[in-house]
Scaffold this motif. Structure first.
Motif, short mmCIF file in Angstrom:
data_model
loop_
_atom_site.label_atom_id
_atom_site.label_comp_id
_atom_site.label_asym_id
_atom_site.label_seq_id
_atom_site.Cartn_x
_atom_site.Cartn_y
_atom_site.Cartn_z
N GLU A 1 -0.87 4.86 -4.01
CA GLU A 1 -2.23 4.60 -4.48
C GLU A 1 -3.23 5.14 -3.46
N THR B 1 -5.72 -0.62 -8.99
CA THR B 1 -4.88 -0.50 -7.80
C THR B 1 -4.74 -1.84 -7.10
N ARG C 1 1.93 -5.17 -8.61
CA ARG C 1 1.76 -3.87 -9.28
C ARG C 1 3.11 -3.19 -9.50
N GLY D 1 -0.07 -0.35 -0.70
CA GLY D 1 -0.26 0.42 -1.93
C GLY D 1 -0.10 1.91 -1.70
#
Length: 307
Positions: free
Chosen positions: A267, A92, A24, A261
Motif C-alpha cells: 500500500e 488502505t 485488510r 501496509g
C-alpha cells in the motif's frame, strides 16, 4: 526495567497499528462481519480466562454491571468492528487507522455533550472542528461523485469510530464496580455473538471462507496479538501511565499501520492521509491541552525526583 513502559507502549502501538493491515489482509479470505466475529470468539474466551485468573469479579452480578457489558458489546465491539471490517474493504490500512485516531477527539466531544460535569471551551470546539476537517481532507471526496468506493469505505470507518467513542462515554455514565478486564471479556463475547447474528443476516456463510495459511495467520494475529495480548498490555499501561498518555497510542498506531501496509500489502499512503492525520493530531492537542500540560508537568516532576 528502566524503559519498561516505553517499550510496552511501542509494542502496543505496533500491535494495534498492524492490526489494520491484518484486517485488510484477512478480508481477502473471510466475509467481513464473520471475520470480525471469529476474531472475538477466540479473543473473548482468552480474556474471560484472564478475568477469572486476575480479578475477584469474573462475571457481572447486578443490572448495572450487565448494562455496562451490553453497552460495551453493542458499541465497543459489535458496531465498531462490523463497520470497521466492512469499511476496510475499500481503503488502505493507514487511512483506516488515521480515521480511527479521531476516537479520542470524538470521545471528548460526546463526553462534553452527555456528561454533566464536562464542558467544551471555545478552543475545545475549535479542536473538534479541526479533527473533523482532518477526516474530510483524508477522505478527499469528489463533490460530483460522493459515492466512490473509497469515500463510502472511509465513511463506514468513521461510523465505526463514532460507535466506539459513543460507547466509551456511555460506559462512563453507568455506575458500576465491575473490573475493566471482566467488562472487556464479557463485552467481547457478547459482541462476537451479535456479529455472528449480523453476519447470518447479511447472508455471509462460514462455507465461503477460505481457510488458507495467510487467512489463518491474519485471524490468529488479530485474536491473539492485537486483541488478547494488546488489551492485557493496555490494562497494564493504563494503571501505570493514566488515560491521557495511553490515549496517545491512537496517534502512534497509524505509523505502524502505514509501515506494515507498505511492507506486506504494497500500500502507498497518500499526501491526503498525512495531512488528515496532522489535522486530527492538532484537534486532539487543542481539546486535551490542559490535561496534556498537566501530564507533561507530572512527567517533568518524576524526572526531577529520579535524578
Amino acid at each position: 526495567m528502566k524503559y519498561r513502559n516505553a517499550v510496552l507502549f511501542v509494542v502496543l502501538a505496533a500491535a494495534w497499528g498492524s492490526a489494520f493491515t491484518a484486517i485488510r489482509a484477512g478480508l481477502e479470505f473471510f466475509p467481513p462481519v464473520l471475520f470480525a466475529a471469529l476474531r472475538y470468539d477466540l479473543a473473548g474466551v482468552i480474556m474471560l480466562g484472564y478475568a477469572v485468573y486476575a480479578t475477584d469479579r469474573w462475571r457481572p452480578r447486578d443490572r448495572s454491571e450487565w448494562l455496562v457489558v451490553a453497552v460495551g458489546g453493542v458499541f465497543l465491539i459489535a458496531a465498531y468492528h462490523a463497520f470497521l471490517f466492512v469499511g476496510e474493504q475499500g481503503t488502505t490500512s493507514a487511512a483506516a487507522a488515521v480515521v480511527v485516531s479521531l476516537s479520542p477527539v470524538l470521545t471528548t466531544g460526546f463526553a462534553r455533550a452527555l456528561l454533566p460535569d464536562e464542558r467544551l471551551t471555545t478552543l475545545g470546539l475549535l479542536g473538534l472542528a479541526i479533527g473533523f476537517v482532518g477526516v474530510v481532507v483524508l477522505t478527499d471526496p469528489d463533490p460530483d461523485n460522493l459515492a466512490t468506493t473509497r469515500t463510502v469505505s472511509l465513511g463506514l470507518v468513521f461510523l465505526a469510530t463514532l460507535s466506539f467513542a459513543f460507547g466509551s462515554v456511555l460506559t462512563r455514565r453507568i455506575e458500576d464496580d465491575l473490573p475493566i478486564e471482566t467488562m472487556e471479556a464479557w463485552s467481547m463475547c457478547l459482541g462476537a455473538l451479535l456479529m455472528h447474528g449480523l453476519s447470518l443476516r447479511l447472508g455471509e456463510r462460514l462455507a465461503s471462507a477460505e481457510w488458507t495459511a495467510e487467512g489463518m495467520i491474519a485471524l490468529g494475529y488479530l485474536s491473539l496479538v492485537a486483541s488478547a495480548a494488546g488489551f492485557l498490555i493496555y490494562f497494564d499501561l493504563l494503571d501505570r501511565l493514566g488515560p491521557i498518555e495511553i490515549n496517545l497510542v491512537s496517534y502512534a498506531a497509524p505509523f505502524a499501520a502505514a509501515v506494515t501496509g507498505v511492507v506486506f500489502l504494497a500500500e502507498t499512503p497518500t499526501a491526503a492521509t498525512a495531512a488528515g492525520f496532522a489535522l486530527i493530531c492538532c484537534g486532539f492537542a487543542l481539546i486535551k491541552r490542559e490535561a496534556i500540560q498537566e501530564e507533561l508537568q507530572s512527567v517533568r516532576g518524576r524526572g526531577v525526583s529520579g535524578d
